[in-house]
Design a protein around this motif. Structure first.
Motif, PDB file in Angstrom:
ATOM      1  N   VAL A   1       0.880  -1.124   0.032  1.00 48.39           N
ATOM      2  CA  VAL A   1       0.028   0.168   0.065  1.00 48.39           C
ATOM      3  C   VAL A   1       1.152   1.115   0.009  1.00 48.39           C
ATOM      4  O   VAL A   1       1.905   1.338   0.774  1.00 48.39           O
ATOM      5  N   ARG A   2       0.477   2.276  -0.819  1.00 46.24           N
ATOM      6  CA  ARG A   2       1.484   3.539  -1.050  1.00 46.24           C
ATOM      7  C   ARG A   2       0.372   4.638  -0.635  1.00 46.24           C
ATOM      8  O   ARG A   2      -0.634   4.564  -1.259  1.00 46.24           O
ATOM      9  N   VAL A   3       0.558   5.628   0.010  1.00 44.55           N
ATOM     10  CA  VAL A   3      -0.119   6.661   0.484  1.00 44.55           C
ATOM     11  C   VAL A   3       0.495   7.656  -0.096  1.00 44.55           C
ATOM     12  O   VAL A   3       1.715   8.056  -0.080  1.00 44.55           O
ATOM     13  N   ARG A   4       0.018   8.696  -1.198  1.00 42.92           N
ATOM     14  CA  ARG A   4       0.134   9.583  -1.797  1.00 42.92           C
ATOM     15  C   ARG A   4      -0.918  10.892  -1.796  1.00 42.92           C
ATOM     16  O   ARG A   4      -2.067  10.475  -1.445  1.00 42.92           O
ATOM     17  N   TRP A   5      -0.722  12.113  -2.372  1.00 40.74           N
ATOM     18  CA  TRP A   5      -1.478  12.979  -2.281  1.00 40.74           C
ATOM     19  C   TRP A   5      -2.305  12.823  -3.654  1.00 40.74           C
ATOM     20  O   TRP A   5      -1.938  12.448  -4.852  1.00 40.74           O
ATOM     21  N   ALA A   6      -3.595  12.976  -3.433  1.00 36.89           N
ATOM     22  CA  ALA A   6      -4.565  12.805  -4.559  1.00 36.89           C
ATOM     23  C   ALA A   6      -4.393  13.876  -5.744  1.00 36.89           C
ATOM     24  O   ALA A   6      -3.940  14.905  -5.523  1.00 36.89           O
ATOM     25  N   GLN A   7      -4.600  13.523  -6.943  1.00 39.08           N
ATOM     26  CA  GLN A   7      -4.700  14.052  -8.252  1.00 39.08           C
ATOM     27  C   GLN A   7      -6.008  14.183  -8.809  1.00 39.08           C
ATOM     28  O   GLN A   7      -6.820  13.369  -8.518  1.00 39.08           O
ATOM     29  N   VAL A   8      -6.097  15.236  -9.777  1.00 34.55           N
ATOM     30  CA  VAL A   8      -7.420  15.415 -10.333  1.00 34.55           C
ATOM     31  C   VAL A   8      -7.718  13.966 -10.963  1.00 34.55           C
ATOM     32  O   VAL A   8      -9.072  13.748 -11.035  1.00 34.55           O
ATOM     33  N   ARG A   9      -6.796  13.389 -11.682  1.00 31.57           N
ATOM     34  CA  ARG A   9      -6.985  12.068 -12.312  1.00 31.57           C
ATOM     35  C   ARG A   9      -7.588  10.896 -11.346  1.00 31.57           C
ATOM     36  O   ARG A   9      -8.111  10.049 -11.796  1.00 31.57           O
ATOM     37  N   ASP A  10      -7.439  11.117  -9.955  1.00 34.34           N
ATOM     38  CA  ASP A  10      -8.064  10.190  -9.033  1.00 34.34           C
ATOM     39  C   ASP A  10      -9.455  10.354  -8.632  1.00 34.34           C
ATOM     40  O   ASP A  10     -10.061   9.575  -7.956  1.00 34.34           O
ATOM     41  N   ALA A  11     -10.294  11.315  -9.406  1.00 32.79           N
ATOM     42  CA  ALA A  11     -11.601  11.657  -8.994  1.00 32.79           C
ATOM     43  C   ALA A  11     -12.529  10.459  -9.036  1.00 32.79           C
ATOM     44  O   ALA A  11     -13.361  10.444  -8.062  1.00 32.79           O
ATOM     45  N   GLU A  12     -12.424   9.897 -10.082  1.00 34.39           N
ATOM     46  CA  GLU A  12     -13.260   8.566 -10.213  1.00 34.39           C
ATOM     47  C   GLU A  12     -13.282   7.776  -9.129  1.00 34.39           C
ATOM     48  O   GLU A  12     -13.908   7.022  -8.542  1.00 34.39           O
ATOM     49  N   ALA A  13     -11.946   7.250  -9.093  1.00 33.37           N
ATOM     50  CA  ALA A  13     -11.521   6.307  -7.997  1.00 33.37           C
ATOM     51  C   ALA A  13     -11.891   6.705  -6.526  1.00 33.37           C
ATOM     52  O   ALA A  13     -12.562   5.684  -5.667  1.00 33.37           O
ATOM     53  N   ILE A  14     -11.789   7.752  -6.226  1.00 32.87           N
ATOM     54  CA  ILE A  14     -12.323   8.205  -4.936  1.00 32.87           C
ATOM     55  C   ILE A  14     -13.601   8.343  -4.868  1.00 32.87           C
ATOM     56  O   ILE A  14     -14.427   7.697  -3.843  1.00 32.87           O
ATOM     57  N   ALA A  15     -14.396   8.601  -6.012  1.00 38.47           N
ATOM     58  CA  ALA A  15     -15.842   8.554  -5.801  1.00 38.47           C
ATOM     59  C   ALA A  15     -16.403   7.285  -5.707  1.00 38.47           C
ATOM     60  O   ALA A  15     -17.320   6.869  -5.094  1.00 38.47           O
ATOM     61  N   ARG A  16     -15.699   6.204  -6.561  1.00 34.35           N
ATOM     62  CA  ARG A  16     -16.022   4.893  -6.398  1.00 34.35           C
ATOM     63  C   ARG A  16     -15.933   4.370  -4.763  1.00 34.35           C
ATOM     64  O   ARG A  16     -16.646   3.814  -4.307  1.00 34.35           O
TER      65      ARG A  16
END
Length: 189
Positions: A20-35
């Motif tokens: 597991v890697r923790v990093r800052w979210a980027q705009v491209r992560d929006a759909e994955a975060i929404a899911r």
């Protein structure tokens, strides 16, 4: 965020399955975060929120909301990845948004792990990264609000050093559902 901030929160560790890697979210992560957001709410809040509220949750709408949040940077967001999959996220309010809170208090507005990945240390990993960032910015305490009756979250936060400080309020997300209450937790950093 400054590049140094990204370096401070980057963390990898061994949990069952892929690292597991923790990093800052980027705009491209929006759909994955929404899911993660929608699936987590449906699993976590069944029985706490009305079924029609859970049925109305919509990944495309949440994706648009997350894309806008991430673009504007209003709530710094950490994501946990297992392989290439976003499996959890944590938002930070620096400082806490509640009126009357000292500027030494930060807030965790949201912490969710996808239901397929709970109890694998991902929530703890996200909190550790959030706390590191908060401490690096000079905060001394963290607070959060959670939906009353969320027993899984209550146990998780107790195990990770949070305490119920007695704060209570109506739901900020569903003010029309007057029966919903939120409980405030806090912990030293």
């Amino acid at each position: 965020m400054a590049s140094g901030a990204h370096e401070r929160v980057s963390a990898e560790g061994d949990v069952p399955g892929a690292p597991v890697r923790v990093r800052w979210a980027q705009v491209r992560d929006a759909e994955a975060i929404a899911r993660v957001h929608v699936d987590s709410w449906r699993a976590t809040y069944r029985g706490l929120l009305p079924d029609e509220v859970l049925a109305e949750l919509d990944v495309p709408r949440r994706t648009r909301e997350w894309r806008e949040r991430l673009r504007e940077g209003s709530l710094p967001t950490l994501v946990a990845e297992r392989g290439e999959e976003v499996v959890g996220f944590c938002t930070l309010a620096l400082p806490a948004r509640d009126a009357g809170e000292p500027d030494t208090v930060a807030e965790i507005p949201a912490l969710y792990v996808h239901p397929r990945h709970v109890r694998a240390g991902i929530g703890s990993r996200l909190l550790e990264a959030a706390f590191a960032e908060m401490r690096a910015r000079g905060f001394r305490e963290a607070m959060l609000w959670m939906l009353a009756g969320n027993e899984g979250a209550t146990r998780f936060y107790a195990r990770t050093g949070w305490r119920d400080d007695g704060g209570r309020r109506g739901s900020q997300y569903f003010p029309h559902l007057r029966q919903l209450r939120e409980v405030r937790y806090r912990r030293a950093l």
